[in-house]
Scaffold this motif. Structure first.
Motif, PDB file in Angstrom:
ATOM      1  N   UNK A  78      64.239  29.949  -6.390  1.00  0.00           N
ATOM      2  CA  UNK A  78      65.304  29.991  -5.173  1.00  0.00           C
ATOM      3  C   UNK A  78      65.562  31.231  -4.613  1.00  0.00           C
ATOM      4  N   UNK A  79      66.335  31.933  -5.347  1.00  0.00           N
ATOM      5  CA  UNK A  79      66.720  33.536  -4.749  1.00  0.00           C
ATOM      6  C   UNK A  79      65.326  34.087  -4.411  1.00  0.00           C
ATOM      7  N   UNK A  80      64.387  34.159  -5.084  1.00  0.00           N
ATOM      8  CA  UNK A  80      63.112  34.939  -4.533  1.00  0.00           C
ATOM      9  C   UNK A  80      62.530  34.281  -3.113  1.00  0.00           C
ATOM     10  N   UNK A  81      62.529  32.825  -2.914  1.00  0.00           N
ATOM     11  CA  UNK A  81      62.021  32.400  -1.763  1.00  0.00           C
ATOM     12  C   UNK A  81      63.166  32.589  -0.537  1.00  0.00           C
ATOM     13  N   UNK A  82      64.500  32.756  -0.901  1.00  0.00           N
ATOM     14  CA  UNK A  82      65.509  33.170   0.063  1.00  0.00           C
ATOM     15  C   UNK A  82      65.271  34.509   0.622  1.00  0.00           C
ATOM     16  N   UNK A  83      64.880  35.619  -0.404  1.00  0.00           N
ATOM     17  CA  UNK A  83      64.445  36.859  -0.158  1.00  0.00           C
ATOM     18  C   UNK A  83      63.279  36.821   0.830  1.00  0.00           C
ATOM     19  N   UNK A  84      62.406  35.949   0.705  1.00  0.00           N
ATOM     20  CA  UNK A  84      61.241  36.174   1.668  1.00  0.00           C
ATOM     21  C   UNK A  84      61.723  35.221   2.830  1.00  0.00           C
ATOM     22  N   UNK A  85      62.760  34.860   3.093  1.00  0.00           N
ATOM     23  CA  UNK A  85      63.170  34.312   4.521  1.00  0.00           C
ATOM     24  C   UNK A  85      63.141  32.906   4.750  1.00  0.00           C
ATOM     25  N   UNK A  86      62.895  32.253   3.578  1.00  0.00           N
ATOM     26  CA  UNK A  86      63.179  30.572   3.264  1.00  0.00           C
ATOM     27  C   UNK A  86      64.387  30.231   2.689  1.00  0.00           C
ATOM     28  N   UNK A  87      65.406  30.458   3.465  1.00  0.00           N
ATOM     29  CA  UNK A  87      66.853  30.212   3.012  1.00  0.00           C
ATOM     30  C   UNK A  87      67.259  28.783   2.969  1.00  0.00           C
ATOM     31  N   UNK A  88      66.440  27.930   3.419  1.00  0.00           N
ATOM     32  CA  UNK A  88      66.771  26.576   3.467  1.00  0.00           C
ATOM     33  C   UNK A  88      66.395  25.910   1.985  1.00  0.00           C
ATOM     34  N   UNK A  89      65.554  26.521   1.126  1.00  0.00           N
ATOM     35  CA  UNK A  89      64.942  26.030  -0.011  1.00  0.00           C
ATOM     36  C   UNK A  89      66.294  25.948  -1.016  1.00  0.00           C
ATOM     37  N   UNK A  90      66.339  24.524  -1.647  1.00  0.00           N
ATOM     38  CA  UNK A  90      67.276  24.400  -2.704  1.00  0.00           C
ATOM     39  C   UNK A  90      66.491  24.265  -4.039  1.00  0.00           C
ATOM     40  N   UNK A  91      67.670  24.672  -5.117  1.00  0.00           N
ATOM     41  CA  UNK A  91      67.305  24.092  -6.313  1.00  0.00           C
ATOM     42  C   UNK A  91      66.662  22.822  -6.699  1.00  0.00           C
ATOM     43  N   UNK A  92      66.999  22.026  -6.206  1.00  0.00           N
ATOM     44  CA  UNK A  92      66.554  20.449  -6.392  1.00  0.00           C
ATOM     45  C   UNK A  92      65.170  20.290  -5.861  1.00  0.00           C
ATOM     46  N   UNK A  93      64.762  20.806  -4.705  1.00  0.00           N
ATOM     47  CA  UNK A  93      63.625  20.994  -4.180  1.00  0.00           C
ATOM     48  C   UNK A  93      62.490  21.693  -4.939  1.00  0.00           C
ATOM     49  N   UNK A  94      63.039  22.715  -5.506  1.00  0.00           N
ATOM     50  CA  UNK A  94      62.064  23.603  -6.476  1.00  0.00           C
ATOM     51  C   UNK A  94      61.797  22.717  -7.868  1.00  0.00           C
ATOM     52  N   UNK A  95      62.911  22.047  -8.184  1.00  0.00           N
ATOM     53  CA  UNK A  95      62.738  21.322  -9.523  1.00  0.00           C
ATOM     54  C   UNK A  95      61.639  20.193  -9.530  1.00  0.00           C
ATOM     55  N   UNK A  96      61.950  19.411  -8.266  1.00  0.00           N
ATOM     56  CA  UNK A  96      60.932  18.300  -7.751  1.00  0.00           C
ATOM     57  C   UNK A  96      59.796  18.665  -7.738  1.00  0.00           C
ATOM     58  N   UNK A  97      59.561  19.746  -7.155  1.00  0.00           N
ATOM     59  CA  UNK A  97      58.110  20.385  -6.909  1.00  0.00           C
ATOM     60  C   UNK A  97      57.398  20.576  -8.273  1.00  0.00           C
ATOM     61  N   UNK A  98      58.051  21.168  -9.116  1.00  0.00           N
ATOM     62  CA  UNK A  98      57.626  21.624 -10.429  1.00  0.00           C
ATOM     63  C   UNK A  98      57.219  20.378 -11.333  1.00  0.00           C
ATOM     64  N   UNK A  99      58.272  19.233 -11.332  1.00  0.00           N
ATOM     65  CA  UNK A  99      58.085  18.077 -12.084  1.00  0.00           C
ATOM     66  C   UNK A  99      56.933  17.328 -11.320  1.00  0.00           C
ATOM     67  N   UNK A 100      56.674  17.476 -10.041  1.00  0.00           N
ATOM     68  CA  UNK A 100      55.626  16.819  -9.586  1.00  0.00           C
ATOM     69  C   UNK A 100      54.067  17.389 -10.147  1.00  0.00           C
ATOM     70  N   UNK A 101      54.217  18.774 -10.050  1.00  0.00           N
ATOM     71  CA  UNK A 101      52.763  19.268 -10.662  1.00  0.00           C
ATOM     72  C   UNK A 101      52.689  19.151 -12.047  1.00  0.00           C
ATOM     73  N   UNK A 102      53.909  18.967 -12.681  1.00  0.00           N
ATOM     74  CA  UNK A 102      53.598  19.071 -14.314  1.00  0.00           C
ATOM     75  C   UNK A 102      53.310  17.293 -14.546  1.00  0.00           C
ATOM     76  N   UNK A 103      53.692  16.626 -13.729  1.00  0.00           N
ATOM     77  CA  UNK A 103      53.331  15.220 -14.022  1.00  0.00           C
ATOM     78  C   UNK A 103      51.745  14.983 -14.169  1.00  0.00           C
TER      79      UNK A 103
END
Length: 84
Positions: free
Chosen positions: A21-46
């Motif tokens: 999340x901090x990496x994405x914020x550093x790149x300018x995407x400050x609205x990204x949340x931990x929960x969104x990252x978690x859900x994205x990774x879970x979707x990929x792993x499913x």
């Protein structure tokens, strides 16, 4: 296949999610949340057929690209629009 272990490991991998999340914020995407990252990774792993392992989960979190995340987020947005 049910990935129960991933939910059990959520607290253990929280530092990796926070780092991504901090990496994405550093790149300018400050609205990204931990929960969104978690859900994205879970979707990929499913989609995987392998047994879940902690190191695999951490690898998916840390190697998640901004492009893959934004694609997933866009798809989620379209799915939400369709449900309305």
């Amino acid at each position: 296949m049910e990935h129960i272990h991933f939910m059990e490991w959520k607290d253990e991998v929280r530092p990796a999610v926070r780092s991504k999340r901090e990496e994405f914020h550093y790149m300018g995407y400050e609205s990204v949340t931990d929960e969104e990252i978690w859900n994205c990774v879970l979707a990929k792993l499913k989609k995987k057929k392998e047994d879940p392992r902690l190191h695999t989960l951490v690898d998916y979190i840390l190697s998640l690209s901004l492009n893959d995340f934004m694609t997933w987020l866009t798809i989620q947005s379209y799915k939400a629009d369709v449900k309305k």
